[in-house]
Structures are given as C-alpha cells and as structure tokens.
Enzyme design. Structure first.
Site, PDB file in Angstrom:
ATOM      1  N   SER A  56       0.853  -1.199   0.000  1.00  0.00           N
ATOM      2  CA  SER A  56       0.000   0.000   0.000  1.00  0.00           C
ATOM      3  C   SER A  56       0.887   1.247   0.000  1.00  0.00           C
ATOM      4  O   SER A  56       1.688   1.428  -0.912  1.00  0.00           O
ATOM      5  CB  SER A  56      -0.964  -0.034   1.183  1.00  0.00           C
ATOM      6  OG  SER A  56      -1.957   0.960   1.071  1.00  0.00           O
ATOM      7  N   ASP A 116      -9.911  -4.263  -5.149  1.00  0.00           N
ATOM      8  CA  ASP A 116      -9.400  -3.380  -4.095  1.00  0.00           C
ATOM      9  C   ASP A 116     -10.348  -2.192  -3.916  1.00  0.00           C
ATOM     10  O   ASP A 116     -10.670  -1.489  -4.876  1.00  0.00           O
ATOM     11  CB  ASP A 116      -7.998  -2.890  -4.478  1.00  0.00           C
ATOM     12  CG  ASP A 116      -7.252  -2.261  -3.311  1.00  0.00           C
ATOM     13  OD1 ASP A 116      -7.837  -1.415  -2.623  1.00  0.00           O
ATOM     14  OD2 ASP A 116      -6.083  -2.618  -3.107  1.00  0.00           O
ATOM     15  N   HIS A 121      -8.232  -5.008  -0.069  1.00  0.00           N
ATOM     16  CA  HIS A 121      -6.991  -4.289   0.187  1.00  0.00           C
ATOM     17  C   HIS A 121      -6.254  -4.779   1.441  1.00  0.00           C
ATOM     18  O   HIS A 121      -5.052  -5.060   1.384  1.00  0.00           O
ATOM     19  CB  HIS A 121      -7.270  -2.793   0.302  1.00  0.00           C
ATOM     20  CG  HIS A 121      -6.025  -1.961   0.398  1.00  0.00           C
ATOM     21  ND1 HIS A 121      -5.209  -1.721  -0.683  1.00  0.00           N
ATOM     22  CD2 HIS A 121      -5.441  -1.321   1.450  1.00  0.00           C
ATOM     23  CE1 HIS A 121      -4.184  -0.967  -0.313  1.00  0.00           C
ATOM     24  NE2 HIS A 121      -4.304  -0.720   0.981  1.00  0.00           N
TER      25      HIS A 121
END
Length: 439
Positions: A198, A341, A373
């Site tokens: 991320s 996601d 995610h």
C-alpha cells in the site's frame, strides 16, 4: 563537539534496554537534529546511532537486536537533509555470518510524526491508529529467515505522504547506512531486497525506480510491490467523498507544503474550514483520519467546483509528478494487487505495471480475485517471502507477465498454502515475545 572512536557524533541519551519509558516524538527528540556540517558527508553516511527496543504496539517487547541510524540523505530536489532508519538483526545473530538485507517500507500513510516507524515501533510508544506497529507481524518473518532489516522513515521529517522520488532517496541512503554500520556485519556486497504494501508499496516503487540513477552500487536483487497505488492523483479523485476520503486528504495536507503551486491553489480557493481540516489532519494517525474524514468531500470547502481546481496547471503538474512508472527499475519486480481493491483501483496498478513492462522491466504481476486491500497484505506475505528468498538464492526468475488467480494463497506456483501457517506461527512468536530468528 567531540566525536567518538568511530568518528560519529555522540548520541543523545536513550533509555537503557529494559527501562520502561515512553520515547520522545521525533519532532522533539534531539537524536533527529541534523549535526552541524552534515551536508558535507556522502549520502548514506551514519551521523548518529543508538540502540533501541522495539515492541508490538509499543507494549510487547521483541527479542531482536535493534538500532536507529541518523544519516545524510536528501529531499525531493536533492537538497541535503537527515533521515532515520531502524535496523534489526535476528535474536543472537552472529554479525560475522553472511546474510541479506531487506529494505521494508511501512505504510506510514500519515503526516504526524507519531506514525513514523522509528517512533511507533519503539517500546513504550503511544501511536494508536498508526499502521507500522501492526506491520511488525509481517516484518518478523524476515527476521525468522535470518535476514537483516532496514525500516526507513521514508516520508522524511515533514511527513510528506505521497511525495515522489524522495522516499526512494531516503530508503536507498538508509540501505547505504545499514551496509556501513559495523554491528550489522554487512558490507557493499550484501544482497538487498525491497518490500512494501500500500503506502509502503508506493514508497518501494520509488526505491526501485530511483535506484539505477541514485544508488547503482547497491545490489538490489528484487523488489516486491504490494498494492503500490500506481497513480495517486487518480486515487485522490476516486476516494474523495467516500468512506476512505481521509487518505487523499492526508496526501493533500502534506503535499501542499512541498509544491508551492498546490499550496497557492489551496489558499486561493479553499475556505477557512477546509484549511482548518487540512491542518487538523496533519496531527492524526491513519486510522483516526480515515474515521474522522469518512465521506468528506473537498468540493464542500472550495469557492469553485473541485473539478475546476483539479484542472489547474498547478494541480495537474503535481498529479503528473507523483504518478509511478515514469522511470524503469532494473531489478526484477513482483507486483501483487487485489482485483476488487476498495482503495486502490486495479486499473491504476495495471497502468503502473504496463509502463514498467513497456520500458523493459521484468515484472511478475499477480492479480488476486478473492482478496481486498487489507486482507491481501497478509495473504500475499508467504508468496512474497518465497519470491525474495529465491532472489537471494539466485534462482531463475519466474516468467514476466500478468496472472489473475482466485487467491494467491491457493496458487501452488507462487507459494504453498502452508506458508500461511508459517506466517501465523511467526505472528504467535511476536505476540508471545519469543526470540525471532532463533530455532
């Protein structure tokens, strides 16, 4: 000011190992202050060091060897600045034993210094809602395999979440510092792996992109990029006004200080409440910002439509500058991303990968249908660990290309399912403060 036998400036007093004391926030800690004349040092030069204790959530001390290094690095425009990395060795590791170094980039995803890994990972730290403390459960797997680890504060002292290039400079200089730090037993020939997810995946992308021109001497054998954002500008547009609106607000809050044109546009068109909210979010942890700014729409705080603001040359310049894929990594890449996601759209990462491949990079790209995610960060860990282990061992690369699977955890070509049990077992060792890296 005198120097010690290693030629380093004396370090400020730090808590003795085992002493229960809350660490000082970086903005008030003299350890982080640049020493006079530091700019004359070579990038990556260690300016100050201290031994620290790391702990899960600040409360469960971890049986690892840990130090913090203050070193010379640079900002977006390559102006000299100092940065800090936390370096780890497995419990009882012999520094004379050869081992690789993992540069792991935490998902700082905040402006506030209480979220920096160098603070949040320390024993006694109080950083509720920050993400790096939770990532100790992932980082521990590298230590279990005997690797050394470097955890740079890749956003710098300003906490400029989303900034381009400079995360790469800080991480690469942190690697240089770690390679030269005698207690780690590493040297210039040490193999280096890169990993982040991320916000950490975005920072790791900058590491891979900047390495060929900024630190070509570092032997980076591979970079694993988890949900690496791809196009932060598009992510801002998609998330504004949604449940995750706090994330793009954090990016804007930090970048307005880094880009004068963006700061000017915000001052000219945002109302007092909009400015107040940006000021406030700079003090928040990631989770707090997401909760407090859920469904916040910046359009409500501007005197002209947000679409018009996004079309200004100043904003378009920022969006172009922060987009990943403009430079081509030379090391092999493993990219993993959820097809569905809810934070980072699959098209943005597809585009980043496409730009890398068109430039000649070797990219193994795995798209996961069943994960979202947050879950993919854990589910992909066994595959990434095996891929990095193979890179350190010099094994042949898997084919370059894109594969869409139902679940990366069930894909035997990447990692057997029992890898999840290994990750779970390591998490238990962290929770129960067992030594890491010791059979």
């Amino acid at each position: 000011m005198s120097v010690n036998a290693e030629g380093l400036l004396p370090e400020p007093a730090a808590p003795e190992p085992g002493e229960r004391r809350r660490p000082i926030l970086p903005g008030a800690d003299p350890f982080y202050v640049a020493p006079a004349g530091f700019a004359a040092s070579a990038p990556g030069s260690v300016l100050r060091s201290r031994e620290v204790e790391v702990a899960l959530l600040g409360a469960i001390p971890q049986k690892v060897s840990a130090w913090q290094l203050l070193y010379r690095s640079c900002d977006l425009h390559q102006n000299p600045e100092v940065a800090v990395t936390t370096v780890l060795l497995p419990f009882g590791a012999d520094p004379d034993e050869e081992r690789p170094l993992l540069a792991y980039q935490c998902a700082i995803d905040a402006v506030a210094d209480k979220c920096f890994p160098s603070y949040a990972l320390q024993r006694g730290a109080f950083s509720p809602g920050s993400l790096p403390p939770l990532e100790m459960l992932i980082i521990a797997n590298a230590l279990e395999r005997g690797w050394a680890v470097s955890l740079a504060d890749h956003e710098g002292m300003g906490g400029y979440f989303g900034a381009p290039r400079e995360p790469g400079y800080r991480v690469l200089d942190g690697v240089r510092a770690a390679l030269s730090f005698p207690p780690l037993g590493l040297d210039a020939s040490t193999q280096v792996g890169v990993w982040g997810y991320s916000g950490g995946g975005m920072a790791s992308s900058w590491v891979a992109e900047m390495a060929p021109e900024y630190a070509p001497e570092i032997d980076i054998v591979g970079a694993a990029l988890g949900a690496p954002v791809g196009d932060p500008g598009e992510t801002y547009i998609r998330l504004n006004g949604t449940l995750h609106a706090g994330l793009p607000a954090l990016v804007v809050a930090g970048l307005r200080h880094l880009y004068p044109g963006l700061g000017r546009v915000i001052r000219d068109h945002a109302d007092d409440e909009g400015i107040r909210r940006l000021d406030k979010i700079e003090t928040m942890s990631t989770v707090e910002a997401v909760v407090r700014f859920a469904r916040d729409d910046f359009d409500d705080y501007t005197d002209i439509p947000l679409a018009d603001i996004l079309g200004t040359p100043e904003v378009l310049e920022v969006f172009d500058d922060i987009r990943l894929g403009g430079r081509i990594p030379e090391c092999p890449l493993l990219v993993v991303h959820p097809v569905h996601d809810q934070i980072i759209h699959i098209e943005d990462v597809d585009g980043q990968v496409e730009r890398y491949v068109e430039g000649g990079a070797h990219v193994t790209y795995v798209r996961d249908r069943l994960s979202e995610h947050l879950s993919l960060m854990v589910i992909s860990a066994p595959a990434i660990l095996e891929w990095l282990t193979d890179r350190f061992a010099g094994k042949p690369l898997p084919p370059s290309g894109t594969t869409t699977v139902w679940s990366i955890a069930l894909s035997s070509a990447l990692a057997p399912l029992h890898g999840l049990f290994t990750v779970g077992s390591t998490a238990a060792r962290v929770l129960f403060a067992r030594p890491l890296g010791q059979d």
